[in-house]
Design a protein around this motif. Sequence first.
Motif, PDB file in Angstrom:
ATOM      1  N   LEU A  54      48.463 -28.217  12.844  1.00 56.89           N
ATOM      2  CA  LEU A  54      48.507 -28.900  14.140  1.00 56.89           C
ATOM      3  C   LEU A  54      47.267 -28.594  14.972  1.00 56.89           C
ATOM      4  O   LEU A  54      46.706 -29.479  15.622  1.00 56.89           O
ATOM      5  CB  LEU A  54      49.764 -28.482  14.909  1.00 56.89           C
ATOM      6  N   GLN A  55      46.841 -27.354  14.948  1.00 52.92           N
ATOM      7  CA  GLN A  55      45.644 -26.978  15.693  1.00 52.92           C
ATOM      8  C   GLN A  55      44.424 -27.715  15.164  1.00 52.92           C
ATOM      9  O   GLN A  55      43.595 -28.221  15.933  1.00 52.92           O
ATOM     10  CB  GLN A  55      45.438 -25.469  15.597  1.00 52.92           C
ATOM     11  N   LYS A  56      44.334 -27.802  13.856  1.00 51.53           N
ATOM     12  CA  LYS A  56      43.210 -28.503  13.245  1.00 51.53           C
ATOM     13  C   LYS A  56      43.248 -29.994  13.559  1.00 51.53           C
ATOM     14  O   LYS A  56      42.222 -30.600  13.880  1.00 51.53           O
ATOM     15  CB  LYS A  56      43.221 -28.278  11.731  1.00 51.53           C
ATOM     16  N   ALA A  57      44.427 -30.586  13.521  1.00 46.63           N
ATOM     17  CA  ALA A  57      44.561 -32.017  13.821  1.00 46.63           C
ATOM     18  C   ALA A  57      44.154 -32.318  15.255  1.00 46.63           C
ATOM     19  O   ALA A  57      43.570 -33.367  15.545  1.00 46.63           O
ATOM     20  CB  ALA A  57      46.002 -32.462  13.576  1.00 46.63           C
ATOM     21  N   THR A  58      44.432 -31.381  16.155  1.00 41.99           N
ATOM     22  CA  THR A  58      44.114 -31.577  17.568  1.00 41.99           C
ATOM     23  C   THR A  58      42.630 -31.409  17.855  1.00 41.99           C
ATOM     24  O   THR A  58      42.052 -32.144  18.665  1.00 41.99           O
ATOM     25  CB  THR A  58      44.907 -30.574  18.439  1.00 41.99           C
ATOM     26  N   MET A  59      41.985 -30.472  17.171  1.00 43.21           N
ATOM     27  CA  MET A  59      40.630 -30.074  17.540  1.00 43.21           C
ATOM     28  C   MET A  59      39.533 -30.450  16.560  1.00 43.21           C
ATOM     29  O   MET A  59      38.343 -30.355  16.897  1.00 43.21           O
ATOM     30  CB  MET A  59      40.595 -28.548  17.739  1.00 43.21           C
ATOM     31  N   ALA A  60      39.884 -30.873  15.352  1.00 49.69           N
ATOM     32  CA  ALA A  60      38.889 -31.022  14.286  1.00 49.69           C
ATOM     33  C   ALA A  60      37.760 -31.986  14.637  1.00 49.69           C
ATOM     34  O   ALA A  60      36.608 -31.777  14.232  1.00 49.69           O
ATOM     35  CB  ALA A  60      39.570 -31.458  12.999  1.00 49.69           C
ATOM     36  N   LYS A  61      38.054 -33.019  15.391  1.00 49.13           N
ATOM     37  CA  LYS A  61      37.026 -34.006  15.745  1.00 49.13           C
ATOM     38  C   LYS A  61      35.842 -33.364  16.445  1.00 49.13           C
ATOM     39  O   LYS A  61      34.684 -33.739  16.220  1.00 49.13           O
ATOM     40  CB  LYS A  61      37.640 -35.091  16.638  1.00 49.13           C
ATOM     41  N   HIS A  62      36.132 -32.397  17.311  1.00 51.77           N
ATOM     42  CA  HIS A  62      35.068 -31.756  18.074  1.00 51.77           C
ATOM     43  C   HIS A  62      34.583 -30.450  17.458  1.00 51.77           C
ATOM     44  O   HIS A  62      33.646 -29.833  17.971  1.00 51.77           O
ATOM     45  CB  HIS A  62      35.545 -31.487  19.505  1.00 51.77           C
ATOM     46  N   PHE A  63      35.229 -30.027  16.351  1.00 55.04           N
ATOM     47  CA  PHE A  63      34.864 -28.753  15.727  1.00 55.04           C
ATOM     48  C   PHE A  63      34.683 -28.906  14.215  1.00 55.04           C
ATOM     49  O   PHE A  63      35.310 -28.190  13.436  1.00 55.04           O
ATOM     50  CB  PHE A  63      35.936 -27.697  16.016  1.00 55.04           C
ATOM     51  N   PRO A  64      33.805 -29.807  13.780  1.00 57.50           N
ATOM     52  CA  PRO A  64      33.635 -30.001  12.332  1.00 57.50           C
ATOM     53  C   PRO A  64      33.048 -28.792  11.621  1.00 57.50           C
ATOM     54  O   PRO A  64      33.154 -28.686  10.397  1.00 57.50           O
ATOM     55  CB  PRO A  64      32.681 -31.199  12.251  1.00 57.50           C
ATOM     56  N   ALA A  65      32.454 -27.855  12.360  1.00 60.06           N
ATOM     57  CA  ALA A  65      31.808 -26.710  11.726  1.00 60.06           C
ATOM     58  C   ALA A  65      32.783 -25.605  11.336  1.00 60.06           C
ATOM     59  O   ALA A  65      32.418 -24.694  10.588  1.00 60.06           O
ATOM     60  CB  ALA A  65      30.733 -26.137  12.655  1.00 60.06           C
ATOM     61  N   LEU A  66      34.022 -25.671  11.808  1.00 60.40           N
ATOM     62  CA  LEU A  66      34.947 -24.566  11.554  1.00 60.40           C
ATOM     63  C   LEU A  66      35.437 -24.551  10.108  1.00 60.40           C
ATOM     64  O   LEU A  66      35.681 -25.590   9.501  1.00 60.40           O
ATOM     65  CB  LEU A  66      36.150 -24.646  12.496  1.00 60.40           C
ATOM     66  N   THR A  67      35.603 -23.354   9.574  1.00 57.31           N
ATOM     67  CA  THR A  67      36.129 -23.154   8.229  1.00 57.31           C
ATOM     68  C   THR A  67      37.643 -22.966   8.297  1.00 57.31           C
ATOM     69  O   THR A  67      38.231 -22.812   9.374  1.00 57.31           O
ATOM     70  CB  THR A  67      35.507 -21.908   7.600  1.00 57.31           C
ATOM     71  N   ASP A  68      38.278 -22.938   7.132  1.00 47.40           N
ATOM     72  CA  ASP A  68      39.726 -22.687   7.095  1.00 47.40           C
ATOM     73  C   ASP A  68      40.054 -21.332   7.732  1.00 47.40           C
ATOM     74  O   ASP A  68      41.061 -21.198   8.434  1.00 47.40           O
ATOM     75  CB  ASP A  68      40.232 -22.720   5.648  1.00 47.40           C
ATOM     76  N   GLN A  69      39.202 -20.346   7.494  1.00 45.42           N
ATOM     77  CA  GLN A  69      39.424 -19.033   8.088  1.00 45.42           C
ATOM     78  C   GLN A  69      39.309 -19.104   9.612  1.00 45.42           C
ATOM     79  O   GLN A  69      40.079 -18.460  10.331  1.00 45.42           O
ATOM     80  CB  GLN A  69      38.416 -18.027   7.535  1.00 45.42           C
ATOM     81  N   ASP A  70      38.363 -19.908  10.093  1.00 43.42           N
ATOM     82  CA  ASP A  70      38.213 -20.069  11.544  1.00 43.42           C
ATOM     83  C   ASP A  70      39.456 -20.710  12.153  1.00 43.42           C
ATOM     84  O   ASP A  70      39.922 -20.297  13.224  1.00 43.42           O
ATOM     85  CB  ASP A  70      37.005 -20.949  11.866  1.00 43.42           C
ATOM     86  N   TRP A  71      40.006 -21.727  11.477  1.00 41.63           N
ATOM     87  CA  TRP A  71      41.201 -22.397  12.000  1.00 41.63           C
ATOM     88  C   TRP A  71      42.383 -21.434  12.049  1.00 41.63           C
ATOM     89  O   TRP A  71      43.167 -21.436  13.012  1.00 41.63           O
ATOM     90  CB  TRP A  71      41.544 -23.620  11.145  1.00 41.63           C
ATOM     91  N   ALA A  72      42.498 -20.604  11.025  1.00 44.73           N
ATOM     92  CA  ALA A  72      43.589 -19.628  11.012  1.00 44.73           C
ATOM     93  C   ALA A  72      43.427 -18.625  12.152  1.00 44.73           C
ATOM     94  O   ALA A  72      44.393 -18.290  12.861  1.00 44.73           O
ATOM     95  CB  ALA A  72      43.635 -18.909   9.671  1.00 44.73           C
ATOM     96  N   SER A  73      42.192 -18.163  12.370  1.00 48.59           N
ATOM     97  CA  SER A  73      41.923 -17.206  13.441  1.00 48.59           C
ATOM     98  C   SER A  73      42.180 -17.829  14.798  1.00 48.59           C
ATOM     99  O   SER A  73      42.797 -17.213  15.681  1.00 48.59           O
ATOM    100  CB  SER A  73      40.466 -16.733  13.347  1.00 48.59           C
ATOM    101  N   GLU A  74      41.741 -19.064  14.986  1.00 52.31           N
ATOM    102  CA  GLU A  74      41.941 -19.778  16.252  1.00 52.31           C
ATOM    103  C   GLU A  74      43.431 -19.939  16.550  1.00 52.31           C
ATOM    104  O   GLU A  74      43.883 -19.748  17.689  1.00 52.31           O
ATOM    105  CB  GLU A  74      41.261 -21.145  16.169  1.00 52.31           C
ATOM    106  N   THR A  75      44.190 -20.268  15.542  1.00 51.32           N
ATOM    107  CA  THR A  75      45.629 -20.490  15.729  1.00 51.32           C
ATOM    108  C   THR A  75      46.349 -19.192  16.044  1.00 51.32           C
ATOM    109  O   THR A  75      47.221 -19.138  16.920  1.00 51.32           O
ATOM    110  CB  THR A  75      46.222 -21.147  14.473  1.00 51.32           C
ATOM    111  N   ARG A  76      46.003 -18.126  15.331  1.00 48.21           N
ATOM    112  CA  ARG A  76      46.644 -16.827  15.572  1.00 48.21           C
ATOM    113  C   ARG A  76      46.321 -16.293  16.967  1.00 48.21           C
ATOM    114  O   ARG A  76      47.103 -15.534  17.533  1.00 48.21           O
ATOM    115  CB  ARG A  76      46.186 -15.825  14.519  1.00 48.21           C
TER     116      ARG A  76
END
Length: 292
Positions: free
Chosen positions: A166-188
């Motif tokens: 859900l976090q990735k779906a909401t933010m991915a458009k503006h954050f194409p540089a983030l990795t899977d690890q970054d998304w996990a860290s952002e969500t936690r």
Amino acid sequence: MSELGESVFFSAPDGLRLHAVDHGRGISDALPLVCLPGLSRNARDFAGFAEHFVTRAKPRRRVVCFDYRGRGLSEWDRNWKNYNVVTETEDLLAGMAALGITHAAIVGTSRGGLIAMTLAAMRPGIMRAVVLNDIGPVIEGDGLTQIRAVLSRAPKPSNWDEAIALQKATMAKHFPALTDQDWASETRAKYREVKGKIVPDHDPALVRTLTSIDLRDRLPTLWPQFMGLSSLPVLVLRGEHSNLLRHDTVQKMAKRHPDLRHVTIAGQGHAPLVHTAGIPELVEDFLKTRRR
């Protein structure tokens, strides 16, 4: 010291119980960093950033990260109107006093940058340098509208995998540089598990601070507050896809401030994740070159 540093609790001027995370308390050979998160965020946003300064930077630095009232492990306020920048600046001053911090470099993401500008009016001598992460004296209504929409329609994920998606779906458009690890860290950092449920780590009443603003009107600018930082070295980080801080605003800031450096963080929006994209090293270099 744990991965997230040492939890410290202190009292706000009105008695509310507030929380901070103190990384590297025993480090005393350099100016400490005080880290201030965005509107609905908390001290966990700075865990990786703090680790760099405590373990790898030269010189190593103490890093203290604050949870505002109603966020993270700080107590919620019964009166949502107290979720405002002036009150939160007073809380910060109380926290710095409780932790024995007489001077610091301030790292402020979004709301945290507004607090830094307010601090320049209330207690300028406490700051030695300022990093403004995707915030300036002109705040774009489109960016606030998006933040309000995200807070108003906060999803209720049933597990951590769903929360990350859900976090990735909401933010991915503006954050194409983030990795899977970054998304996990952002969500936690954004969510917390409470009694088996994954919930945003802030008081839901916080959204009322934005719903009370008519974003159709032209928002007031904060140039006088920004110019309160004119005697300090300032580093501005702007996300390439930010919808809150425009590139031309950063250019105007640079023209008005005699000691301002600015960097665009590629592939990120509002606000760049401070442990990514070499940001810790940028801040380390900024503090060295300013001889602070």
